[in-house]
Design a protein around this motif. Structure first.
Motif, PDB file in Angstrom:
ATOM      1  N   GLN A   1      26.854 -61.458  15.522  1.00 19.12           N
ATOM      2  CA  GLN A   1      27.217 -60.459  16.527  1.00 19.12           C
ATOM      3  C   GLN A   1      28.085 -59.344  15.922  1.00 19.12           C
ATOM      4  OE1 GLN A   1      28.406 -61.963  20.488  1.00 19.12           O
ATOM      5  NE2 GLN A   1      27.893 -64.012  19.706  1.00 19.12           N
ATOM      6  N   LEU A   2      28.967 -59.754  15.004  1.00 20.37           N
ATOM      7  CA  LEU A   2      29.796 -58.757  14.330  1.00 20.37           C
ATOM      8  C   LEU A   2      28.953 -57.786  13.513  1.00 20.37           C
ATOM      9  CD1 LEU A   2      32.842 -60.847  13.075  1.00 20.37           C
ATOM     10  CD2 LEU A   2      32.887 -58.951  14.698  1.00 20.37           C
ATOM     11  N   GLN A   3      27.970 -58.315  12.824  1.00 22.73           N
ATOM     12  CA  GLN A   3      27.086 -57.456  12.026  1.00 22.73           C
ATOM     13  C   GLN A   3      26.371 -56.449  12.925  1.00 22.73           C
ATOM     14  OE1 GLN A   3      26.879 -57.285   8.841  1.00 22.73           O
ATOM     15  NE2 GLN A   3      28.015 -59.114   8.203  1.00 22.73           N
ATOM     16  N   GLN A   4      25.926 -56.909  14.098  1.00 28.43           N
ATOM     17  CA  GLN A   4      25.221 -56.025  15.007  1.00 28.43           C
ATOM     18  C   GLN A   4      26.153 -54.944  15.568  1.00 28.43           C
ATOM     19  OE1 GLN A   4      21.849 -55.977  15.712  1.00 28.43           O
ATOM     20  NE2 GLN A   4      22.437 -54.035  16.702  1.00 28.43           N
ATOM     21  N   ILE A   5      27.372 -55.338  15.946  1.00 23.65           N
ATOM     22  CA  ILE A   5      28.330 -54.373  16.472  1.00 23.65           C
ATOM     23  C   ILE A   5      28.684 -53.345  15.412  1.00 23.65           C
ATOM     24  CG2 ILE A   5      30.716 -54.096  17.257  1.00 23.65           C
ATOM     25  CD1 ILE A   5      30.415 -56.711  18.779  1.00 23.65           C
ATOM     26  N   ARG A   6      28.863 -53.818  14.152  1.00 24.11           N
ATOM     27  CA  ARG A   6      29.165 -52.889  13.066  1.00 24.11           C
ATOM     28  C   ARG A   6      28.047 -51.867  12.906  1.00 24.11           C
ATOM     29  NH1 ARG A   6      29.929 -56.296   9.247  1.00 24.11           N
ATOM     30  NH2 ARG A   6      32.200 -56.369   9.370  1.00 24.11           N
ATOM     31  N   SER A   7      26.833 -52.325  12.998  1.00 19.56           N
ATOM     32  CA  SER A   7      25.686 -51.420  12.878  1.00 19.56           C
ATOM     33  C   SER A   7      25.658 -50.420  14.045  1.00 19.56           C
ATOM     34  CB  SER A   7      24.381 -52.229  12.843  1.00 19.56           C
ATOM     35  OG  SER A   7      23.264 -51.372  12.818  1.00 19.56           O
ATOM     36  N   ASP A   8      25.947 -50.900  15.273  1.00 17.06           N
ATOM     37  CA  ASP A   8      25.962 -50.013  16.441  1.00 17.06           C
ATOM     38  C   ASP A   8      27.042 -48.940  16.310  1.00 17.06           C
ATOM     39  OD1 ASP A   8      23.932 -51.512  17.465  1.00 17.06           O
ATOM     40  OD2 ASP A   8      25.195 -52.677  18.837  1.00 17.06           O
ATOM     41  N   ILE A   9      28.221 -49.361  15.877  1.00 18.47           N
ATOM     42  CA  ILE A   9      29.318 -48.404  15.739  1.00 18.47           C
ATOM     43  C   ILE A   9      29.010 -47.383  14.658  1.00 18.47           C
ATOM     44  CG2 ILE A   9      31.722 -48.177  15.002  1.00 18.47           C
ATOM     45  CD1 ILE A   9      32.357 -50.715  16.509  1.00 18.47           C
ATOM     46  N   ALA A  10      28.408 -47.829  13.574  1.00 18.87           N
ATOM     47  CA  ALA A  10      28.035 -46.890  12.512  1.00 18.87           C
ATOM     48  C   ALA A  10      27.052 -45.848  13.029  1.00 18.87           C
ATOM     49  CB  ALA A  10      27.442 -47.652  11.331  1.00 18.87           C
ATOM     50  N   ASP A  11      26.089 -46.287  13.873  1.00 20.29           N
ATOM     51  CA  ASP A  11      25.138 -45.338  14.459  1.00 20.29           C
ATOM     52  C   ASP A  11      25.851 -44.322  15.356  1.00 20.29           C
ATOM     53  OD1 ASP A  11      23.075 -46.593  13.155  1.00 20.29           O
ATOM     54  OD2 ASP A  11      22.481 -47.816  14.880  1.00 20.29           O
ATOM     55  N   ILE A  12      26.806 -44.834  16.174  1.00 23.88           N
ATOM     56  CA  ILE A  12      27.548 -43.940  17.071  1.00 23.88           C
ATOM     57  C   ILE A  12      28.370 -42.929  16.270  1.00 23.88           C
ATOM     58  CG2 ILE A  12      29.405 -43.836  18.793  1.00 23.88           C
ATOM     59  CD1 ILE A  12      28.421 -46.561  19.806  1.00 23.88           C
ATOM     60  N   GLN A  13      29.032 -43.427  15.223  1.00 21.43           N
ATOM     61  CA  GLN A  13      29.835 -42.527  14.404  1.00 21.43           C
ATOM     62  C   GLN A  13      28.966 -41.482  13.718  1.00 21.43           C
ATOM     63  OE1 GLN A  13      31.831 -45.403  11.951  1.00 21.43           O
ATOM     64  NE2 GLN A  13      33.710 -45.271  13.158  1.00 21.43           N
ATOM     65  N   SER A  14      27.818 -41.887  13.263  1.00 22.90           N
ATOM     66  CA  SER A  14      26.896 -40.945  12.627  1.00 22.90           C
ATOM     67  C   SER A  14      26.455 -39.868  13.621  1.00 22.90           C
ATOM     68  CB  SER A  14      25.685 -41.694  12.067  1.00 22.90           C
ATOM     69  OG  SER A  14      24.751 -40.793  11.512  1.00 22.90           O
ATOM     70  N   TRP A  15      26.186 -40.293  14.869  1.00 23.19           N
ATOM     71  CA  TRP A  15      25.769 -39.327  15.907  1.00 23.19           C
ATOM     72  C   TRP A  15      26.892 -38.347  16.200  1.00 23.19           C
ATOM     73  CZ3 TRP A  15      27.387 -37.810  20.717  1.00 23.19           C
ATOM     74  CH2 TRP A  15      26.469 -37.074  21.484  1.00 23.19           C
ATOM     75  N   ILE A  16      28.124 -38.875  16.303  1.00 22.26           N
ATOM     76  CA  ILE A  16      29.265 -38.009  16.560  1.00 22.26           C
ATOM     77  C   ILE A  16      29.437 -37.002  15.435  1.00 22.26           C
ATOM     78  CG2 ILE A  16      31.788 -37.944  16.759  1.00 22.26           C
ATOM     79  CD1 ILE A  16      31.634 -40.624  18.202  1.00 22.26           C
ATOM     80  N   PHE A  17      29.327 -37.463  14.204  1.00 23.91           N
ATOM     81  CA  PHE A  17      29.480 -36.574  13.054  1.00 23.91           C
ATOM     82  C   PHE A  17      28.415 -35.480  13.065  1.00 23.91           C
ATOM     83  CE2 PHE A  17      28.522 -35.386   8.657  1.00 23.91           C
ATOM     84  CZ  PHE A  17      29.774 -34.950   8.243  1.00 23.91           C
ATOM     85  N   ASP A  18      27.177 -35.899  13.372  1.00 28.35           N
ATOM     86  CA  ASP A  18      26.099 -34.906  13.410  1.00 28.35           C
ATOM     87  C   ASP A  18      26.360 -33.858  14.495  1.00 28.35           C
ATOM     88  OD1 ASP A  18      24.851 -36.206  11.359  1.00 28.35           O
ATOM     89  OD2 ASP A  18      23.456 -37.325  12.653  1.00 28.35           O
ATOM     90  N   GLN A  19      26.818 -34.329  15.677  1.00 26.48           N
ATOM     91  CA  GLN A  19      27.091 -33.394  16.755  1.00 26.48           C
ATOM     92  C   GLN A  19      28.241 -32.455  16.404  1.00 26.48           C
ATOM     93  OE1 GLN A  19      25.259 -33.064  19.661  1.00 26.48           O
ATOM     94  NE2 GLN A  19      23.909 -34.406  18.492  1.00 26.48           N
ATOM     95  N   SER A  20      29.287 -32.995  15.753  1.00 26.10           N
ATOM     96  CA  SER A  20      30.431 -32.172  15.371  1.00 26.10           C
ATOM     97  C   SER A  20      30.017 -31.124  14.358  1.00 26.10           C
ATOM     98  CB  SER A  20      31.550 -33.051  14.805  1.00 26.10           C
ATOM     99  OG  SER A  20      31.988 -33.974  15.769  1.00 26.10           O
ATOM    100  N   SER A  21      29.230 -31.550  13.367  1.00 27.92           N
ATOM    101  CA  SER A  21      28.802 -30.608  12.336  1.00 27.92           C
ATOM    102  C   SER A  21      27.936 -29.510  12.923  1.00 27.92           C
ATOM    103  CB  SER A  21      28.038 -31.365  11.232  1.00 27.92           C
ATOM    104  OG  SER A  21      28.850 -32.346  10.656  1.00 27.92           O
ATOM    105  N   GLU A  22      27.122 -29.867  13.919  1.00 26.17           N
ATOM    106  CA  GLU A  22      26.223 -28.895  14.515  1.00 26.17           C
ATOM    107  C   GLU A  22      26.950 -27.949  15.460  1.00 26.17           C
ATOM    108  OE1 GLU A  22      22.524 -28.984  17.678  1.00 26.17           O
ATOM    109  OE2 GLU A  22      22.775 -30.652  16.287  1.00 26.17           O
ATOM    110  N   ASN A  23      27.933 -28.470  16.220  1.00 22.55           N
ATOM    111  CA  ASN A  23      28.592 -27.664  17.246  1.00 22.55           C
ATOM    112  C   ASN A  23      29.852 -26.950  16.757  1.00 22.55           C
ATOM    113  OD1 ASN A  23      26.723 -28.390  19.208  1.00 22.55           O
ATOM    114  ND2 ASN A  23      27.846 -30.262  19.720  1.00 22.55           N
ATOM    115  N   LEU A  24      30.415 -27.408  15.621  1.00 19.29           N
ATOM    116  CA  LEU A  24      31.658 -26.823  15.154  1.00 19.29           C
ATOM    117  C   LEU A  24      31.560 -25.316  14.931  1.00 19.29           C
ATOM    118  CD1 LEU A  24      34.569 -27.376  14.438  1.00 19.29           C
ATOM    119  CD2 LEU A  24      33.848 -27.878  12.090  1.00 19.29           C
ATOM    120  N   PRO A  25      30.534 -24.816  14.230  1.00 22.20           N
ATOM    121  CA  PRO A  25      30.449 -23.355  14.066  1.00 22.20           C
ATOM    122  C   PRO A  25      30.347 -22.617  15.398  1.00 22.20           C
ATOM    123  CG  PRO A  25      28.985 -24.478  12.534  1.00 22.20           C
ATOM    124  CD  PRO A  25      29.462 -25.512  13.508  1.00 22.20           C
TER     125      PRO A  25
END
Length: 462
Positions: free
Chosen positions: A96-120
């Motif tokens: 379960q920990l492995q799955q949660i880690r994977s989910d959080i990594a996906d969420i963080q990646s999405w946030i980073f992508d959105q920040s990089s796209e919207n920051l300018p």
């Protein structure tokens, strides 16, 4: 038994390793900014799941540790089944920990992508908003004087609507209207309309700056000072008389000579924008046969003092008017003025500020305009004032002012100087709103005029 103990210790170590990174992971995820409510909710759910798993894992680890270190490790079937069950639970927690880690990594990646796209886009939006700076303020007052004039009673003395626009990093412009002008306070009047260009930008000193348009005269300290900042309701009499409107149309340059000083010089129309002769001619341009005006000055300053010396030189055009059915010719005259001013913060105590200004000049005083002029020739004029302000605390302020104006100091036969004393109390409701109560008493050397005035004013500014 040794094998079982080794298995238990290995499983415990593995589980502890998995959870050693858990708090850091949760903390890192919390540092990522996000503006989406759905993402925030999802991330919160994942954190709750991780916390629950952490508590469960701690319980399993504690049970295995106690079983392995008690020295009473059972060897019957029931004990072995218990140990198998604990190990299986540990494996399930790990998955379960492995799955949660994977989910959080996906969420963080999405946030980073959105920040990089919207920051300018966000940076551009903020830059656009900062290009326009609003500077509005309102003066609503109750005015009463001994003259029983038509100006008494409640009125909107000023309603300034202003904006400073940044065109590029070096260029900006300021535009200000007063929409409470005119005899009935119902007209709109242009106050400021000028551009500022940093020829040589500097963060340490003034640098080199060019200003052009309709703008306050950089003479003395009071003409340039905003009506929204002054302690008394109106400027001193000599400034209102000789430089009516406080503004001129022209261009000048500021040059920073050091971090604590700058010089300035420019060219102007001969008269101020509201000079009675200028308004009587009903034109905005420089009057015919009037030389353009010129000014020059220097200013020194620090956090405690501010000292300035400046001069203004131009020509006032002559005119004809009718008196007793006869034409009277009024000649052109040269205008010459010298201003010396200073301010000192911390007189005896840090909360007290002393200001002073002297104007010495020669001009035909424009009182009466061109229809009924009070002066037909140039005279030596003198005006000065001193003001003491005590900032009692962040909300209360008390000021005292003495002013003097002699429009004809070279004459011993005509006594027409005016002296004025004033007291003003200001209460700041908040940094952008204050109430001022002022009383001023005037004494004329010639025929006495009952013109003592009391003003109660409320100011709001944005």
């Amino acid at each position: 038994m040794a094998g079982i103990r080794s298995t238990v210790l290995f499983a415990s170590a593995l589980l502890c390793f998995q959870f050693a990174s858990l708090p850091a992971l949760a903390q890192d995820s919390a540092l990522k900014p996000n503006k989406e409510e759905g993402v925030a909710n999802t991330l919160g759910v994942k954190k709750d799941e991780m916390a629950a798993l952490e508590n469960k894992a701690k319980s399993i680890t504690l049970s295995l540790g106690e079983l392995a270190s008690s020295g009473k490790l059972p060897t019957n079937e029931e004990a072995i089944e218990l140990m198998k069950k604990l190990v299986a639970e540990m494996q399930d927690v790990n998955q379960q920990l492995q799955q949660i880690r994977s989910d959080i990594a996906d969420i963080q990646s999405w946030i980073f992508d959105q920040s990089s796209e919207n920051l300018p886009i966000m940076q551009n939006d903020i830059a656009e908003l900062k290009k326009a700076k609003i500077g509005n303020y309102l003066h609503f007052q109750l005015f009463d004087s001994d003259q029983n004039s038509s100006n008494e009673g409640f009125s909107v003395r000023r309603f300034r609507i202003g904006q400073t626009n940044t065109i590029d990093p070096r260029t900006s412009m300021k535009l200000t209207f007063d929409v409470a002008a005119g005899s009935q306070r119902l007209s709109a009047e242009l106050k400021d309309a000028f551009v500022m260009y940093d020829i040589e930008p500097s963060v340490e000193k003034v640098g080199i700056q060019f200003l052009a348009g309709q703008q306050p005269y950089p003479l003395g300290y009071e003409l340039e000072r905003s009506s929204g900042e002054r302690e008394f309701p109106e400027r001193a009499l000599y400034n209102r008389t000789m430089f009516a409107g406080e503004r001129g149309r022209g261009a000048y340059v500021k040059y920073g000579t050091s971090v604590n000083s700058h010089v300035h010089a420019g060219i102007w129309n001969a008269l101020s924008v509201s000079d009675p002769q200028q308004t009587g001619a009903n034109t905005f341009g420089n009057l015919g046969n009037s030389r353009y005006g010129a000014h020059a000055g220097i200013r020194w300053y620090s956090t405690q003092y501010d000292i300035g010396v400046s001069g203004y030189f131009s020509k006032r055009r002559g005119f004809n008017f009718t008196s007793n059915n006869q034409q009277v010719a009024v000649p052109s005259v040269d205008r010459r003025f010298i201003f010396i001013d200073g301010a000192y913060v911390g007189v005896l105590v840090p909360e007290v500020t002393l200001r002073g200004e002297v104007m010495i000049g020669k001009d035909r005083v424009p009182t009466g305009g061109t229809a009924n002029p009070s002066f037909l020739a140039a005279t030596d004029v003198l005006g000065w004032q001193t003001q003491l302000t005590w900032n009692i605390n962040s909300r209360n302020q008390l000021s005292a002012r003495y002013e003097y104006f002699d429009p004809n100091r070279s004459s011993t036969s005509v006594l027409d100087a005016t002296r004025g004393w004033g007291m003003a109390y200001a209460y700041y409701i908040n940094p952008n709103a204050k109430i001022t109560l002022a009383h001023e008493k005037f004494d004329e050397q010639g025929p006495e005029i009952k013109n003592d005035a009391t003003t109660m004013r409320i100011q709001f500014r944005l």
